[in-house]
Design a protein around this motif. Structure first.
Motif, PDB file in Angstrom:
ATOM      1  N   PRO A 117      18.828 -46.375 134.823  1.00  0.00           N
ATOM      2  CA  PRO A 117      18.138 -47.054 133.722  1.00  0.00           C
ATOM      3  C   PRO A 117      16.901 -46.299 133.230  1.00  0.00           C
ATOM      4  N   SER A 118      16.134 -45.683 134.149  1.00  0.00           N
ATOM      5  CA  SER A 118      14.917 -44.985 133.735  1.00  0.00           C
ATOM      6  C   SER A 118      15.231 -43.843 132.779  1.00  0.00           C
ATOM      7  N   TYR A 119      16.261 -43.049 133.073  1.00  0.00           N
ATOM      8  CA  TYR A 119      16.649 -41.941 132.190  1.00  0.00           C
ATOM      9  C   TYR A 119      17.336 -42.454 130.933  1.00  0.00           C
ATOM     10  N   HIS A 120      18.182 -43.452 131.100  1.00  0.00           N
ATOM     11  CA  HIS A 120      18.974 -43.951 129.971  1.00  0.00           C
ATOM     12  C   HIS A 120      18.095 -44.660 128.936  1.00  0.00           C
ATOM     13  N   GLU A 121      17.073 -45.394 129.400  1.00  0.00           N
ATOM     14  CA  GLU A 121      16.270 -46.214 128.497  1.00  0.00           C
ATOM     15  C   GLU A 121      15.104 -45.450 127.882  1.00  0.00           C
ATOM     16  N   MET A 122      14.493 -44.546 128.652  1.00  0.00           N
ATOM     17  CA  MET A 122      13.263 -43.913 128.166  1.00  0.00           C
ATOM     18  C   MET A 122      13.482 -42.567 127.481  1.00  0.00           C
ATOM     19  N   PHE A 123      14.655 -41.981 127.623  1.00  0.00           N
ATOM     20  CA  PHE A 123      14.928 -40.719 126.944  1.00  0.00           C
ATOM     21  C   PHE A 123      15.564 -40.982 125.586  1.00  0.00           C
ATOM     22  N   GLN A 124      15.008 -40.344 124.561  1.00  0.00           N
ATOM     23  CA  GLN A 124      15.557 -40.430 123.220  1.00  0.00           C
ATOM     24  C   GLN A 124      15.832 -39.021 122.709  1.00  0.00           C
TER      25      GLN A 124
ATOM     26  N   ILE B  52       6.175 -41.736 137.273  1.00  0.00           N
ATOM     27  CA  ILE B  52       6.822 -41.946 138.561  1.00  0.00           C
ATOM     28  C   ILE B  52       8.346 -41.873 138.458  1.00  0.00           C
ATOM     29  N   SER B  53       8.888 -41.987 137.247  1.00  0.00           N
ATOM     30  CA  SER B  53      10.340 -41.868 137.094  1.00  0.00           C
ATOM     31  C   SER B  53      10.775 -40.418 136.952  1.00  0.00           C
ATOM     32  N   PHE B  54       9.978 -39.608 136.242  1.00  0.00           N
ATOM     33  CA  PHE B  54      10.407 -38.251 135.920  1.00  0.00           C
ATOM     34  C   PHE B  54       9.602 -37.164 136.638  1.00  0.00           C
ATOM     35  N   SER B  55       8.349 -37.432 136.936  1.00  0.00           N
ATOM     36  CA  SER B  55       7.529 -36.399 137.567  1.00  0.00           C
ATOM     37  C   SER B  55       7.746 -36.349 139.070  1.00  0.00           C
TER      38      SER B  55
ATOM     39  N   SER C 252       9.408 -25.573 132.785  1.00  0.00           N
ATOM     40  CA  SER C 252       9.767 -26.080 134.104  1.00  0.00           C
ATOM     41  C   SER C 252      11.234 -26.495 134.044  1.00  0.00           C
ATOM     42  N   VAL C 253      12.088 -25.751 134.732  1.00  0.00           N
ATOM     43  CA  VAL C 253      13.536 -26.007 134.707  1.00  0.00           C
ATOM     44  C   VAL C 253      13.881 -27.050 135.757  1.00  0.00           C
ATOM     45  N   ARG C 254      14.665 -28.043 135.346  1.00  0.00           N
ATOM     46  CA  ARG C 254      15.127 -29.071 136.273  1.00  0.00           C
ATOM     47  C   ARG C 254      16.645 -29.097 136.253  1.00  0.00           C
ATOM     48  N   ALA C 255      17.202 -28.821 137.392  1.00  0.00           N
ATOM     49  CA  ALA C 255      18.656 -28.871 137.547  1.00  0.00           C
ATOM     50  C   ALA C 255      19.008 -30.149 138.307  1.00  0.00           C
ATOM     51  N   LEU C 256      19.795 -30.996 137.694  1.00  0.00           N
ATOM     52  CA  LEU C 256      20.138 -32.282 138.315  1.00  0.00           C
ATOM     53  C   LEU C 256      21.503 -32.739 137.829  1.00  0.00           C
ATOM     54  N   PRO C 257      22.118 -33.690 138.520  1.00  0.00           N
ATOM     55  CA  PRO C 257      23.421 -34.197 138.078  1.00  0.00           C
ATOM     56  C   PRO C 257      23.313 -34.822 136.685  1.00  0.00           C
ATOM     57  N   GLN C 258      24.181 -34.387 135.773  1.00  0.00           N
ATOM     58  CA  GLN C 258      24.052 -34.820 134.383  1.00  0.00           C
ATOM     59  C   GLN C 258      24.315 -36.309 134.188  1.00  0.00           C
ATOM     60  N   GLU C 259      25.122 -36.903 135.077  1.00  0.00           N
ATOM     61  CA  GLU C 259      25.492 -38.300 134.874  1.00  0.00           C
ATOM     62  C   GLU C 259      24.317 -39.262 135.030  1.00  0.00           C
TER      63      GLU C 259
ATOM     64  N   LEU D  48      13.333 -27.718 146.117  1.00  0.00           N
ATOM     65  CA  LEU D  48      14.528 -28.550 146.298  1.00  0.00           C
ATOM     66  C   LEU D  48      14.095 -29.927 146.782  1.00  0.00           C
ATOM     67  N   SER D  49      14.563 -30.955 146.085  1.00  0.00           N
ATOM     68  CA  SER D  49      14.121 -32.309 146.412  1.00  0.00           C
ATOM     69  C   SER D  49      15.260 -33.298 146.257  1.00  0.00           C
ATOM     70  N   VAL D  50      15.128 -34.395 146.980  1.00  0.00           N
ATOM     71  CA  VAL D  50      15.977 -35.564 146.780  1.00  0.00           C
ATOM     72  C   VAL D  50      15.090 -36.644 146.171  1.00  0.00           C
ATOM     73  N   MET D  51      15.404 -37.055 144.947  1.00  0.00           N
ATOM     74  CA  MET D  51      14.609 -38.044 144.224  1.00  0.00           C
ATOM     75  C   MET D  51      15.218 -39.424 144.437  1.00  0.00           C
ATOM     76  N   CYS D  52      14.395 -40.382 144.835  1.00  0.00           N
ATOM     77  CA  CYS D  52      14.883 -41.714 145.184  1.00  0.00           C
ATOM     78  C   CYS D  52      14.183 -42.776 144.347  1.00  0.00           C
ATOM     79  N   GLU D  53      14.955 -43.733 143.847  1.00  0.00           N
ATOM     80  CA  GLU D  53      14.403 -44.847 143.084  1.00  0.00           C
ATOM     81  C   GLU D  53      14.599 -46.146 143.854  1.00  0.00           C
ATOM     82  N   LEU D  54      13.544 -46.974 143.863  1.00  0.00           N
ATOM     83  CA  LEU D  54      13.542 -48.257 144.542  1.00  0.00           C
ATOM     84  C   LEU D  54      13.567 -49.385 143.521  1.00  0.00           C
ATOM     85  N   PRO D  55      13.909 -50.615 143.942  1.00  0.00           N
ATOM     86  CA  PRO D  55      13.883 -51.737 142.988  1.00  0.00           C
ATOM     87  C   PRO D  55      12.490 -51.962 142.405  1.00  0.00           C
ATOM     88  N   ASN D  56      11.444 -51.772 143.225  1.00  0.00           N
ATOM     89  CA  ASN D  56      10.073 -51.982 142.768  1.00  0.00           C
ATOM     90  C   ASN D  56       9.167 -50.917 143.387  1.00  0.00           C
ATOM     91  N   PRO D  57       8.732 -49.925 142.594  1.00  0.00           N
ATOM     92  CA  PRO D  57       7.887 -48.860 143.148  1.00  0.00           C
ATOM     93  C   PRO D  57       6.499 -49.335 143.550  1.00  0.00           C
TER      94      PRO D  57
END
Length: 439
Positions: A129-136, A61-64, A116-123, A226-235
């Motif tokens: 937190p989902s990208y920062h913590e789960m990506f190694q 649910i964070s990346f797909s 599958s190419v994903r173009a997104l803001p690098q920051e 083309l999508s806008v991906m949104c994260e909530l406090p509790n999915p």
């Protein structure tokens, strides 16, 4: 016979003064061990399945699909960032970012594979937190991608297929459509800044990340999503449907907003049904182990029939004797819990080390068989107990203490249930017949 007398009699049954191990006492000890042994895998299955489902679901649910995904119908990438800022302004949404996704062909010196190419803001790799913590990063540095305008990151599975590492060159082949409808390939050259993994091979095997502006340029004439991906406090919040409706109204008719559970419904339901099936099978094993208490109590009633007859001759009631045997069965279930749940928790927290040790033992044995019976046809290959193609590379452990409480309560109730019949039978023993037979 009051409750105190029943407790004392149950204590005497469990801890006789003689300390002699009769057949009945051995059966009772075996019943306790059976419950403990059956509870151990139940706790492990519960902790591991919870951890696996939670780990895969979080990545899914964070990346797909993210928590909410607003899919653009207009295919106008110029307005995508404005829509992301509009979504970000809603109080219920923690973070929103634009994403362009399209399929392409990745080519190295002598290998190629679909990606599958994903173009997104690098920051977002540093901000969310989902990208920062789960990506190694297994090779290179994610910061090199964040600070570059032309570099790309590839998943670990893609890197293995193409034989690439950080600093290598990669070609991305896309399909271009001209205004006249003519289709031509577009070839784009990049440097791999890092090889990354989220720990779930199904995702790592497909994706390539590139800067958002570069993705807009490359995908302008291709069939991109083309999508806008949104994260909530509790999915998992029940209010997510209301946030979905509010976001849909804010973005207007050019967008279709989907929840993560709508986009991943089949996979999530499959996880849940698999977990329920595993727990059901394990509970059946606990039930079978609990039946041993019934047979052990029946044997104890036969061994103690003279003692029961004397107690009844002195005024003990049938219900008091039955209650003592029920307490004995309950104590056996509690003793099984004391053995099984700590053992299950110990295995659970060390499950990754246990699986690695089991894999080494299995492969060592197979290697020995191979060298013993090897021929020109047979080839030895390493066995993996958990295939990384379908599971996480590292099993996360999630101890559900609420579920453990329910398991403990269910085990105690099962112990009482299987003790009812031998307890009633023990209470119905006729003292005169027993004393006459024992003379």
């Amino acid at each position: 016979m009051n409750a105190k007398a029943s407790f004392l009699f149950a204590k005497r049954i469990l801890f006789p003064k003689s300390g002699r191990l009769t057949i009945a006492r051995k059966s009772l000890t075996g019943a306790i061990l059976c419950i403990g042994i059956s509870l151990t895998p139940l706790v492990v299955v519960l902790a591991v399945s919870n951890g696996m489902i939670d780990g895969i679901t979080r990545r899914m649910i964070s990346f797909s699909s993210s928590h909410l995904e607003a899919v653009s119908l207009s295919k106008d990438s110029d307005k995508l960032q404005d829509s992301a800022r509009l979504a970000q302004s809603l109080d219920e949404i923690d973070a929103a970012y634009p994403m362009i996704e399209f399929s392409a062909l990745a080519v190295s010196k002598n290998k190629r594979c679909g990606i599958s190419v994903r173009a997104l803001p690098q920051e977002i790799f540093e901000r969310l937190p989902s990208y920062h913590e789960m990506f190694q990063s297994s090779d290179g540095d994610i910061k090199d991608f964040v600070s570059s305008k032309k570099a790309v990151m590839i998943g670990k599975g893609v890197a293995e297929k193409l034989g690439l590492g950080a600093g290598d060159k990669i070609r991305v082949v896309t399909i271009k459509k001209s205004s006249a409808g003519k289709i031509t390939p577009g070839i784009h050259f990049y440097t791999v800044a890092a090889v990354v993994s989220c720990g779930y091979r199904e995702l790592d095997a497909l994706w390539l990340f590139m800067p958002f502006d570069e993705g807009r340029r490359v995908s302008r004439s291709s069939d991109a999503s083309l999508s806008v991906m949104c994260e909530l406090p509790n999915p998992f919040s029940p209010q997510i449907a209301g946030v979905q409706k509010k976001l849909s109204q804010a973005l207007g008719k050019d967008y279709r907003v989907y929840r993560w559970d709508q986009l991943n419904k089949a996979q999530y339901e499959n996880f849940s049904s698999t977990k329920i099936l595993l727990l059901f099978i394990q509970l059946l094993i606990v039930l079978v182990a609990s039946v041993n208490i019934s047979s052990a109590l029946g044997m104890l009633a036969l061994e103690r029939r003279r003692e029961i007859a004397i107690l009844k001759s002195l005024g003990a009631s049938p219900s008091g004797v039955s209650f003592a045997f029920l307490l004995t069965g309950f104590a056996c279930g509690a003793a099984g819990l004391v053995i099984g749940i700590p053992a299950g928790l110990l295995v659970s927290v060390n499950v990754n080390a246990v699986i690695r040790a089991a894999e080494k033992a299995v492969n060592f044995a197979l290697r020995g068989l191979y060298f013993l019976f090897k021929n020109d046809i047979m080839e030895f290959s390493q066995i993996s107990l958990l295939n990384e193609e379908y599971y996480l590379t590292e099993i996360p452990v999630n101890i559900p203490f609420g579920d453990l409480f329910l398991i403990g309560a269910a085990t105690l109730l099962l112990s009482l249930f299987v003790s009812v019949f031998p307890a009633i039978k023990a209470g119905r023993n006729k003292p005169l017949d027993t004393l006459r037979d024992s003379r």
